[in-house]
Design a protein around this motif. Structure first.
Motif, PDB file in Angstrom:
ATOM      1  N   LEU A 196       0.833  -1.204   0.000  1.00  0.00           N
ATOM      2  CA  LEU A 196       0.000   0.000   0.000  1.00  0.00           C
ATOM      3  C   LEU A 196       0.870   1.257   0.000  1.00  0.00           C
ATOM      4  O   LEU A 196       0.619   2.194  -0.772  1.00  0.00           O
ATOM      5  CB  LEU A 196      -0.928  -0.003   1.204  1.00  0.00           C
ATOM      6  N   SER A 197       1.887   1.265   0.844  1.00  0.00           N
ATOM      7  CA  SER A 197       2.780   2.428   0.898  1.00  0.00           C
ATOM      8  C   SER A 197       3.460   2.656  -0.443  1.00  0.00           C
ATOM      9  O   SER A 197       3.570   3.793  -0.914  1.00  0.00           O
ATOM     10  CB  SER A 197       3.847   2.228   1.991  1.00  0.00           C
ATOM     11  N   HIS A 198       3.905   1.564  -1.066  1.00  0.00           N
ATOM     12  CA  HIS A 198       4.571   1.685  -2.359  1.00  0.00           C
ATOM     13  C   HIS A 198       3.626   2.283  -3.396  1.00  0.00           C
ATOM     14  O   HIS A 198       4.015   3.177  -4.158  1.00  0.00           O
ATOM     15  CB  HIS A 198       5.048   0.306  -2.824  1.00  0.00           C
ATOM     16  N   MET A 199       2.391   1.807  -3.426  1.00  0.00           N
ATOM     17  CA  MET A 199       1.417   2.315  -4.392  1.00  0.00           C
ATOM     18  C   MET A 199       1.165   3.803  -4.179  1.00  0.00           C
ATOM     19  O   MET A 199       1.211   4.598  -5.125  1.00  0.00           O
ATOM     20  CB  MET A 199       0.100   1.547  -4.299  1.00  0.00           C
ATOM     21  N   LEU A 200       0.902   4.191  -2.941  1.00  0.00           N
ATOM     22  CA  LEU A 200       0.549   5.583  -2.649  1.00  0.00           C
ATOM     23  C   LEU A 200       1.735   6.523  -2.869  1.00  0.00           C
ATOM     24  O   LEU A 200       1.561   7.645  -3.360  1.00  0.00           O
ATOM     25  CB  LEU A 200       0.045   5.702  -1.217  1.00  0.00           C
ATOM     26  N   GLU A 201       2.925   6.073  -2.527  1.00  0.00           N
ATOM     27  CA  GLU A 201       4.107   6.914  -2.707  1.00  0.00           C
ATOM     28  C   GLU A 201       4.474   7.091  -4.181  1.00  0.00           C
ATOM     29  O   GLU A 201       5.197   8.028  -4.526  1.00  0.00           O
ATOM     30  CB  GLU A 201       5.300   6.318  -1.943  1.00  0.00           C
ATOM     31  N   GLY A 202       3.950   6.207  -5.035  1.00  0.00           N
ATOM     32  CA  GLY A 202       4.259   6.312  -6.461  1.00  0.00           C
ATOM     33  C   GLY A 202       3.405   7.311  -7.212  1.00  0.00           C
ATOM     34  O   GLY A 202       3.660   7.614  -8.383  1.00  0.00           O
ATOM     35  N   VAL A 203       2.387   7.857  -6.567  1.00  0.00           N
ATOM     36  CA  VAL A 203       1.463   8.783  -7.228  1.00  0.00           C
ATOM     37  C   VAL A 203       2.149  10.124  -7.499  1.00  0.00           C
ATOM     38  O   VAL A 203       2.753  10.713  -6.599  1.00  0.00           O
ATOM     39  CB  VAL A 203       0.201   8.996  -6.369  1.00  0.00           C
ATOM     40  N   THR A 204       2.048  10.600  -8.753  1.00  0.00           N
ATOM     41  CA  THR A 204       2.703  11.864  -9.133  1.00  0.00           C
ATOM     42  C   THR A 204       1.757  12.839  -9.823  1.00  0.00           C
ATOM     43  O   THR A 204       2.141  13.979 -10.083  1.00  0.00           O
ATOM     44  CB  THR A 204       3.888  11.593 -10.088  1.00  0.00           C
ATOM     45  N   THR A 205       0.533  12.416 -10.151  1.00  0.00           N
ATOM     46  CA  THR A 205      -0.380  13.277 -10.904  1.00  0.00           C
ATOM     47  C   THR A 205      -1.667  13.499 -10.108  1.00  0.00           C
ATOM     48  O   THR A 205      -1.812  13.024  -8.988  1.00  0.00           O
ATOM     49  CB  THR A 205      -0.731  12.656 -12.271  1.00  0.00           C
ATOM     50  N   ASP A 206      -2.616  14.196 -10.745  1.00  0.00           N
ATOM     51  CA  ASP A 206      -3.890  14.457 -10.081  1.00  0.00           C
ATOM     52  C   ASP A 206      -4.978  13.468 -10.490  1.00  0.00           C
ATOM     53  O   ASP A 206      -6.138  13.646 -10.147  1.00  0.00           O
ATOM     54  CB  ASP A 206      -4.358  15.891 -10.367  1.00  0.00           C
ATOM     55  N   LEU A 207      -4.579  12.392 -11.226  1.00  0.00           N
ATOM     56  CA  LEU A 207      -5.573  11.402 -11.663  1.00  0.00           C
ATOM     57  C   LEU A 207      -4.946  10.016 -11.666  1.00  0.00           C
ATOM     58  O   LEU A 207      -3.958   9.770 -12.365  1.00  0.00           O
ATOM     59  CB  LEU A 207      -6.097  11.742 -13.059  1.00  0.00           C
ATOM     60  N   MET A 208      -5.522   9.109 -10.891  1.00  0.00           N
ATOM     61  CA  MET A 208      -5.003   7.741 -10.770  1.00  0.00           C
ATOM     62  C   MET A 208      -6.022   6.768 -11.344  1.00  0.00           C
ATOM     63  O   MET A 208      -7.192   6.775 -10.953  1.00  0.00           O
ATOM     64  CB  MET A 208      -4.725   7.414  -9.305  1.00  0.00           C
ATOM     65  N   VAL A 209      -5.588   5.912 -12.269  1.00  0.00           N
ATOM     66  CA  VAL A 209      -6.475   4.998 -12.991  1.00  0.00           C
ATOM     67  C   VAL A 209      -6.185   3.557 -12.589  1.00  0.00           C
ATOM     68  O   VAL A 209      -5.021   3.150 -12.495  1.00  0.00           O
ATOM     69  CB  VAL A 209      -6.316   5.167 -14.520  1.00  0.00           C
ATOM     70  N   HIS A 210      -7.270   2.795 -12.383  1.00  0.00           N
ATOM     71  CA  HIS A 210      -7.168   1.389 -11.976  1.00  0.00           C
ATOM     72  C   HIS A 210      -8.011   0.496 -12.882  1.00  0.00           C
ATOM     73  O   HIS A 210      -8.989   0.944 -13.486  1.00  0.00           O
ATOM     74  CB  HIS A 210      -7.667   1.219 -10.538  1.00  0.00           C
ATOM     75  N   ILE A 211      -7.637  -0.776 -12.926  1.00  0.00           N
ATOM     76  CA  ILE A 211      -8.462  -1.786 -13.597  1.00  0.00           C
ATOM     77  C   ILE A 211      -8.984  -2.820 -12.616  1.00  0.00           C
ATOM     78  O   ILE A 211      -9.942  -3.531 -12.910  1.00  0.00           O
ATOM     79  CB  ILE A 211      -7.702  -2.492 -14.742  1.00  0.00           C
ATOM     80  N   CYS A 212      -8.369  -2.916 -11.439  1.00  0.00           N
ATOM     81  CA  CYS A 212      -8.781  -3.861 -10.401  1.00  0.00           C
ATOM     82  C   CYS A 212      -9.576  -3.111  -9.338  1.00  0.00           C
ATOM     83  O   CYS A 212      -9.104  -2.098  -8.802  1.00  0.00           O
ATOM     84  CB  CYS A 212      -7.554  -4.520  -9.780  1.00  0.00           C
ATOM     85  N   THR A 213     -10.765  -3.596  -9.025  1.00  0.00           N
ATOM     86  CA  THR A 213     -11.612  -2.903  -8.047  1.00  0.00           C
ATOM     87  C   THR A 213     -11.026  -2.934  -6.642  1.00  0.00           C
ATOM     88  O   THR A 213     -11.237  -2.017  -5.857  1.00  0.00           O
ATOM     89  CB  THR A 213     -13.024  -3.505  -8.034  1.00  0.00           C
ATOM     90  N   GLY A 214     -10.283  -3.980  -6.311  1.00  0.00           N
ATOM     91  CA  GLY A 214      -9.657  -4.057  -5.006  1.00  0.00           C
ATOM     92  C   GLY A 214      -8.595  -2.977  -4.833  1.00  0.00           C
ATOM     93  O   GLY A 214      -8.571  -2.263  -3.819  1.00  0.00           O
ATOM     94  N   CYS A 215      -7.720  -2.834  -5.819  1.00  0.00           N
ATOM     95  CA  CYS A 215      -6.687  -1.801  -5.785  1.00  0.00           C
ATOM     96  C   CYS A 215      -7.324  -0.413  -5.789  1.00  0.00           C
ATOM     97  O   CYS A 215      -6.855   0.499  -5.096  1.00  0.00           O
ATOM     98  CB  CYS A 215      -5.760  -1.943  -6.985  1.00  0.00           C
ATOM     99  N   TYR A 216      -8.366  -0.260  -6.575  1.00  0.00           N
ATOM    100  CA  TYR A 216      -9.113   1.003  -6.652  1.00  0.00           C
ATOM    101  C   TYR A 216      -9.636   1.388  -5.268  1.00  0.00           C
ATOM    102  O   TYR A 216      -9.485   2.533  -4.821  1.00  0.00           O
ATOM    103  CB  TYR A 216     -10.250   0.821  -7.649  1.00  0.00           C
TER     104      TYR A 216
END
Length: 263
Positions: free
Chosen positions: A215-235
Motif C-alpha cells: 500500500l505504501s509503495h502504491m501511494l508513494e508512487g502517485v505523481t499526478t492528479d488522476l489515478m487509474v485502476h483496472i482492479c476494483t480491489g486496488c481502486y
C-alpha cells in the motif's frame, strides 16, 4: 465438505447466487441504472457478485462505452458468485485438498452463469471482476472469455489526449492462487496506447496493496492528479488511503475512457 470451507457460504451461493443474503437484489440495481439484462446478445458482462451493488456507476459507464459503438451485450439478471471468497482459508493453510474442493465448487458455480449466457445466444463472456477472470478461464479454457479492457479496446478508436495519469495495474498474486491463469494486462496497455499524447506514470506492484508495504509503495508512487485502476480491489485501497493533500482523483478505466471521449 472440507473443514476449511465455509459451508454456510456455499449453501448461500447455491440458493441465492450471492456470498451473503444481505446483498441487494441484482434486478433492482440493473433497472435503476437502465442496464439491459437477459436479452439476446453476443457478449454477456459478468460483473461479479458484489461489484454491481458496490460500484454501479462504474458498470454504468462501461455500458455507455459499449452503447456508443452498438456493441452487442447483456447483463444477467441472476449471477452466481464464482466462489473466490471460499479460497482464503485454504490458501492461508496451504491445504491442497481444500483448494481442490474449492475449485470443484467454483466450476459448479461458474457453470450456472455459462448456462444462463448460452441460453441467450451469448458467444463470449466479458469479465469485469478481476478475481472472477482466472477462475472462469481455468474452468472453461475452451470458452471465449476476456477481461473487460479487451472489450473496451474493441470499441475505442484512436484519440488525442493531453493528460498525465498514474496507472496502477496491480499484482494479482492472490488471483494466481485461485487459478494458475495470468491476468490480461496487455489489453489495458492497448487502450492507453490509443490515446495519442497521454503521459502515463506506471506504478509497479512488487507487493499486494492490501499489505502495508504494498500500500505504501502504491501511494508513494502517485505523481499526478488522476489515478487509474483496472482492479476494483486496488481502486478501493487507493480511494480509502490516498492522503487528501495529494489532491489526486481515483477512478476506474471505464470512467477514464469516457472522460477522454467527452473531452
Amino acid at each position: 465438505m472440507h473443514a476449511l470451507i465455509n459451508q454456510k457460504m456455499v449453501e448461500t451461493i447455491r440458493t441465492t447466487g450471492k456470498t451473503s443474503e444481505n446483498l441487494p437484489d441484482r434486478i433492482e440495481i440493473l433497472e435503476k441504472y437502465s442496464l439491459p439484462y437477459d436479452r439476446s446478445a453476443d457478449n454477456a458482462i459478468i460483473t461479479g457478485c458484489q461489484i454491481l451493488s458496490s460500484l454501479p456507476q462504474v458498470i454504468s459507464t462501461l455500458a455507455r462505452l459499449f452503447d456508443r459503438k452498438s456493441f452487442s451485450y447483456t447483463f444477467l439478471s441472476q449471477e452466481t458468485c464464482c466462489g473466490n471468497y471460499l479460497y482464503r482459508p485454504a490458501i492461508a493453510a496451504r491445504d491442497d485438498a481444500a483448494m481442490s474442493e474449492c475449485r470443484e465448487l467454483s466450476r459448479e458455480f461458474v457453470t450456472k452463469n455459462i448456462d444462463r449466457a448460452r441460453k441467450l445466444g451469448v458467444k463470449r463472456l466479458v469479465i469485469f471482476c478481476s478475481p472472477c477472470y482466472p477462475i472462469y478461464k481455468y474452468n472453461y479454457p475452451e470458452q471465449d472469455i476476456v477481461f473487460y479492457p479487451a472489450a473496451i479496446n474493441e470499441v475505442l478508436e484512436p484519440i488525442s489526449c493531453t493528460r498525465k495519469i498514474d496507472y496502477y495495474a496491480g499484482c494479482y498474486k492472490l488471483h494466481r492462487r485461485f487459478a494458475p491463469i495470468p491476468m490480461d494486462l496487455s489489453s489495458t496497455n492497448d487502450v492507453l496506447a490509443k490515446m495519442e499524447g497521454l503521459q502515463v506514470n506506471r506504478i509497479d506492484a512488487p507487493k499486494c496493496c492490501f499489505s502495508p508495504e504494498g500500500l505504501s509503495h502504491m501511494l508513494e508512487g502517485v505523481t499526478t492528479d488522476l489515478m487509474v485502476h483496472i482492479c476494483t480491489g486496488c481502486y478501493g485501497q487507493a480511494q480509502q488511503n490516498l492522503p487528501k493533500d495529494k489532491a489526486t482523483e481515483v477512478i476506474m478505466l471505464p470512467e477514464f475512457v469516457e472522460r477522454v471521449l467527452n473531452q
